[in-house]
Design a protein around this motif. Structure first.
Motif, mmCIF file in Angstrom:
data_model
loop_
_atom_site.group_PDB
_atom_site.id
_atom_site.type_symbol
_atom_site.label_atom_id
_atom_site.label_comp_id
_atom_site.label_asym_id
_atom_site.label_seq_id
_atom_site.Cartn_x
_atom_site.Cartn_y
_atom_site.Cartn_z
ATOM 1 N N GLY A 15 -2.941 -7.658 -10.918
ATOM 2 C CA GLY A 15 -3.610 -6.371 -11.073
ATOM 3 C C GLY A 15 -5.112 -6.485 -11.124
ATOM 4 N N LYS A 16 -5.643 -7.707 -11.185
ATOM 5 C CA LYS A 16 -7.104 -7.879 -11.225
ATOM 6 C C LYS A 16 -7.688 -7.354 -9.915
ATOM 7 N N THR A 17 -8.749 -6.592 -10.061
ATOM 8 C CA THR A 17 -9.314 -5.890 -8.895
ATOM 9 C C THR A 17 -10.800 -6.170 -8.769
ATOM 10 N N ALA A 18 -11.237 -6.456 -7.535
ATOM 11 C CA ALA A 18 -12.664 -6.629 -7.271
ATOM 12 C C ALA A 18 -13.053 -5.742 -6.102
ATOM 13 N N LEU A 35 0.840 -1.187 0.000
ATOM 14 C CA LEU A 35 0.000 0.000 0.000
ATOM 15 C C LEU A 35 0.874 1.234 0.000
ATOM 16 N N GLU A 36 0.572 2.151 -0.897
ATOM 17 C CA GLU A 36 1.343 3.395 -1.000
ATOM 18 C C GLU A 36 0.486 4.555 -0.503
ATOM 19 N N ILE A 37 1.032 5.365 0.398
ATOM 20 C CA ILE A 37 0.314 6.543 0.904
ATOM 21 C C ILE A 37 0.457 7.645 -0.139
ATOM 22 N N LEU A 38 -0.690 8.140 -0.644
ATOM 23 C CA LEU A 38 -0.632 9.198 -1.650
ATOM 24 C C LEU A 38 -0.881 10.579 -1.042
ATOM 25 N N GLY A 39 -1.577 10.611 0.092
ATOM 26 C CA GLY A 39 -1.889 11.900 0.694
ATOM 27 C C GLY A 39 -2.803 11.720 1.872
ATOM 28 N N ASN A 40 -3.330 12.843 2.342
ATOM 29 C CA ASN A 40 -4.214 12.811 3.513
ATOM 30 C C ASN A 40 -5.470 12.003 3.298
ATOM 31 N N ASN A 41 -5.872 11.831 2.037
ATOM 32 C CA ASN A 41 -7.146 11.191 1.762
ATOM 33 C C ASN A 41 -7.048 10.283 0.541
ATOM 34 N N ALA A 42 -5.889 9.674 0.346
ATOM 35 C CA ALA A 42 -5.708 8.829 -0.834
ATOM 36 C C ALA A 42 -4.587 7.830 -0.642
ATOM 37 N N ALA A 43 -4.736 6.672 -1.287
ATOM 38 C CA ALA A 43 -3.707 5.636 -1.223
ATOM 39 C C ALA A 43 -3.770 4.811 -2.497
ATOM 40 N N TYR A 44 -2.703 4.055 -2.730
ATOM 41 C CA TYR A 44 -2.624 3.157 -3.890
ATOM 42 C C TYR A 44 -2.424 1.746 -3.353
ATOM 43 N N LEU A 45 -3.379 0.865 -3.620
ATOM 44 C CA LEU A 45 -3.222 -0.531 -3.228
ATOM 45 C C LEU A 45 -2.612 -1.267 -4.409
ATOM 46 N N HIS A 46 -1.327 -1.563 -4.311
ATOM 47 C CA HIS A 46 -0.650 -2.244 -5.417
ATOM 48 C C HIS A 46 -1.144 -3.691 -5.510
ATOM 49 N N TYR A 47 -1.254 -4.351 -4.357
ATOM 50 C CA TYR A 47 -1.883 -5.672 -4.305
ATOM 51 C C TYR A 47 -2.253 -5.957 -2.864
ATOM 52 N N VAL A 74 -6.564 4.100 -5.199
ATOM 53 C CA VAL A 74 -6.154 3.789 -6.570
ATOM 54 C C VAL A 74 -5.707 2.333 -6.615
ATOM 55 N N THR A 75 -6.115 1.640 -7.661
ATOM 56 C CA THR A 75 -5.671 0.256 -7.861
ATOM 57 C C THR A 75 -5.094 0.160 -9.265
ATOM 58 N N PRO A 76 -4.414 -0.933 -9.584
ATOM 59 C CA PRO A 76 -3.879 -1.065 -10.943
ATOM 60 C C PRO A 76 -4.976 -0.982 -12.005
ATOM 61 N N ALA A 77 -6.199 -1.373 -11.606
ATOM 62 C CA ALA A 77 -7.289 -1.377 -12.588
ATOM 63 C C ALA A 77 -7.913 0.004 -12.745
ATOM 64 N N ASN A 78 -8.106 0.702 -11.637
ATOM 65 C CA ASN A 78 -8.830 1.964 -11.741
ATOM 66 C C ASN A 78 -8.806 2.694 -10.407
ATOM 67 N N LYS A 79 -9.486 3.826 -10.352
ATOM 68 C CA LYS A 79 -9.533 4.616 -9.121
ATOM 69 C C LYS A 79 -10.907 4.446 -8.473
ATOM 70 N N LEU A 80 -10.892 4.176 -7.173
ATOM 71 C CA LEU A 80 -12.133 4.029 -6.431
ATOM 72 C C LEU A 80 -12.283 5.219 -5.497
ATOM 73 N N VAL A 81 -13.473 5.775 -5.441
ATOM 74 C CA VAL A 81 -13.692 6.901 -4.550
ATOM 75 C C VAL A 81 -14.837 6.557 -3.609
ATOM 76 N N ASP A 82 -14.553 6.615 -2.324
ATOM 77 C CA ASP A 82 -15.572 6.299 -1.340
ATOM 78 C C ASP A 82 -16.424 7.539 -1.087
ATOM 79 N N LEU A 83 -17.711 7.418 -1.341
ATOM 80 C CA LEU A 83 -18.600 8.537 -1.087
ATOM 81 C C LEU A 83 -19.256 8.382 0.279
ATOM 82 N N GLY A 84 -18.755 7.411 1.059
ATOM 83 C CA GLY A 84 -19.274 7.118 2.401
ATOM 84 C C GLY A 84 -20.106 5.851 2.347
#
Lengths: 180, 430
Positions: free
Chosen positions: B189-192, B139-151, B168-178
């Motif tokens: 890189g397959k993401t579910a 897991l990579e910390i991107l900022g106060n409110n973002a991260a990249y899950l490599h696997y 962020v994942t290898p497949a796409n970006k996910l945004v939690d709206l709550g």
């Protein structure tokens, strides 16, 4: 600007007045609510404090003396605005009660400010921009809504939630004695 | 005191939108209510501080943009995230052989990459978002409110007011709206994505897909191609779901409630196990609120309300009030067998729960539980079908000296055995 009496070091008074501006603003706002009335009370208070600086003993705490002056000026603003039939947030009896509570609210102001600084660091930049637009730039909710591209209800909800969370964070920080 | 309504009215006042009816209502709320006035005075005073502080920061930023030597943005000076570990060793992505252990509580800056090699890690972001990751993961910390899950496998929860956490994942970006979802990223890189509560968007604004609670998808990496719906299954995420609430140890006849069980605790029946159910988070517990247990120790009494009849021979303990207001997260620990069963009667259920935060207090008396449901229970929770909530004569509750662990031994009879555990809230971050 008045000449300073010899017994009041200029630097000490200026330092104290500057340091406690937020507290005095907080007192006026706690007693009169948001708006122009509180700003007018603060302005009057600062003028009187300058004029009466010789009454302050630098070896004693500045804020209790300053808030006593502020209370008098707050009452004056309240009286004048009522006479002019200008809108006030609080009714007379409630305003009198709020003046008592205002002192208690501002006495721990340095600690409250420190807690606010710590808690504000945890707000996201995006939400901080909205807070700044509302609280310090004086923008209206419709204006912020247009700028952010979000509905007015969403902006209101966001402001409420972040403001509430800030308040809770501050109280918790104060309760813990300022530990991070 | 109606704190929420006071906040609404003051916000309207600040925005100069308070009408005369509302002004009258505000004065009525404050008149002769000292507690409301104290709250109001602090609220208004804090507003003044807030305006000054934001104005000062704005002036600093203006100066910074004019003078490139001083490019400093104050709020990014704080750490992006804080790592909370249990008993794992985390390896940073450094040259092979140079693994570095990270201590719990360490602050992480944006750009840091964590390789979780064993067990789990929970990361609290500056925005309040919580990400629990199960090994093996990166897991990579991107900022106060973002991260990249490599696997890896992760649960993301966003319980606080700040939404929009981006994973962020290898497949796409996910945004939690709550407010919460699980994600698995394979080494390929397959993401579910499985959404437990609220809503998640997948992808950028244009063409973003919205995935709602109770649904799961496999994310398509190809631009413009829709994702594939898959069966909703929370099983892969149960460990990270539990960790995201700060549960470090769960031992004995107890399990942690699954996401779908959280919304209706009164209806969850399990004859074989106690159930630990997360309720509300970030609740402002008022000072002087009565609780049954607030200090470490062993408690075997049956709790009665103040002034109520205590049967002869039974002992009781006085209700104790907190000395100051606290921000808490609430959990229910209950045994609910549904209809009485011969196998459940007289069978002691022993369990131990260790939290990553201190336990503030415990409510074990049935009327006190019910009295504070509106404050502490998950919204829409319905306990009307439960009788005999609380503990009985032979039940035992132990709160450890360090206040992180509770151990219960419920001597199960008919009905429900239930206690409410209040822990220090993790929702200090905003």
């Amino acid at each position: 600007m008045p000449d300073f009496p010899e017994n009041v070091p200029r630097e000490a008074f200026v330092t104290a007045l500057t340091k406690h501006q937020s507290a005095l603003r907080g007192y006026c706002q706690a007693a009169l609510g948001h708006g122009e009335a509180a700003k007018e009370a603060l302005q009057r208070t600062n003028i009187v404090l300058w004029k009466k600086c010789s009454n302050w003993d630098p070896d004693t705490p500045f804020l209790p003396w300053a808030t006593a002056v502020a209370r008098f000026e707050v009452k004056g603003v309240f009286r004048d605005r009522k006479r002019e039939r200008r809108r006030l947030l609080f009714d007379s009896d409630v305003a009198e009660q709020m003046m008592d509570n205002a002192v208690e609210a501002v006495l721990p102001m340095p600690e409250r400010l420190e807690a606010l600084e710590v808690c504000l660091e945890k707000v996201s930049p995006k939400n901080r921009n909205v807070l700044a637009a509302f609280y310090s730039e004086g923008k209206t909710i419709p204006e912020i809504s247009d700028e952010e591209g979000r509905g007015q209800s969403a902006i209101k909800v966001m402001l409420m939630r972040v403001r509430r969370s800030l308040g809770q964070c501050i109280e918790l920080h104060l309760a813990k004695g300022g530990a991070k | 005191m109606n704190r929420t309504r006071l906040e609404e009215l003051f916000l309207a006042s600040y925005a100069d939108e308070l009408n005369e009816l509302e002004r009258t209502e505000l004065n009525k709320l404050l008149r002769d209510d000292p507690e409301a006035r104290i709250f109001a005075a602090r609220f208004l005073a804090t507003d003044a501080l807030l305006a000054d502080e934001l104005e000062t920061s704005s002036n600093e930023r203006s100066f910074a943009t004019q003078n490139n030597r001083f490019i400093r943005i104050a709020w990014f000076a704080a750490a992006a995230a804080i790592l909370m570990l249990t008993t794992i060793t985390v390896s940073l992505l450094m040259p092979p052989g140079e693994a570095v252990a990270i201590l719990a509580g360490e602050e992480l800056q944006a750009g840091r990459v964590l390789t979780i090699a064993d067990q789990e890690a929970k990361i609290k972001f500056g925005s309040g978002a919580l990400v629990a990751v199960e090994a093996p993961a990166s897991l990579e910390i991107l900022g106060n409110n973002a991260a990249y899950l490599h696997y890896g496998v992760a649960t993301v929860r966003v319980p606080g007011p700040i939404k929009g956490f981006e994973l962020v994942t290898p497949a796409n970006k996910l945004v939690d709206l709550g407010t919460s979802f699980g994600v698995t990223v394979e080494q390929s890189g397959k993401t579910a994505v499985t959404v437990f509560e609220g809503e998640v968007t997948v992808g950028d604004r244009i063409g973003a897909e919205h995935i709602f609670a109770g649904h799961a998808i496999r994310v398509n990496r190809e631009l413009g191609k829709p994702s594939e719906a898959i069966s909703y299954d929370t099983t892969p995420f149960l460990d990270t779901w539990k960790s995201s609430f700060g549960i470090e140890i769960l031992q004995g006849n107890v399990r942690f409630a699954q996401p779908e069980e959280r919304v209706s605790p009164g209806e969850v029946i399990d004859r074989n196990s106690l159930l630990l159910i997360p309720e509300r988070e970030g609740v402002n517990l008022p000072a002087q609120m009565p609780l049954n247990i607030i200090e470490p120790g062993t408690f075997t009494v049956r709790f009665y309300r103040e002034g109520s009849y205590v049967p002869p021979g039974e002992s009781t303990a006085k209700e104790i009030a907190l000395s100051k207001a606290m921000l808490v997260d609430s959990f229910l620990l209950q045994y609910n067998p549904g209809l009485p069963s011969p196998t459940s009667k007289d069978k002691p259920f022993v369990s131990e729960v260790r939290f990553d935060r201190e336990v503030i207090g415990i409510i074990a008396q049935k009327d006190l539980l019910a009295e504070y449901d509106s404050l502490l229970a998950f919204p829409e929770a319905d306990f009307s079908g439960q009788i005999h909530r609380g503990t009985a004569q032979n039940d035992e509750i132990i709160l450890s000296p360090d206040r992180h662990t509770i151990r219960v031994a419920f001597d199960i009879e008919d009905g429900v055995d239930q206690i409410r555990v209040l822990v220090e809230s993790h929702l200090i971050a905003l």
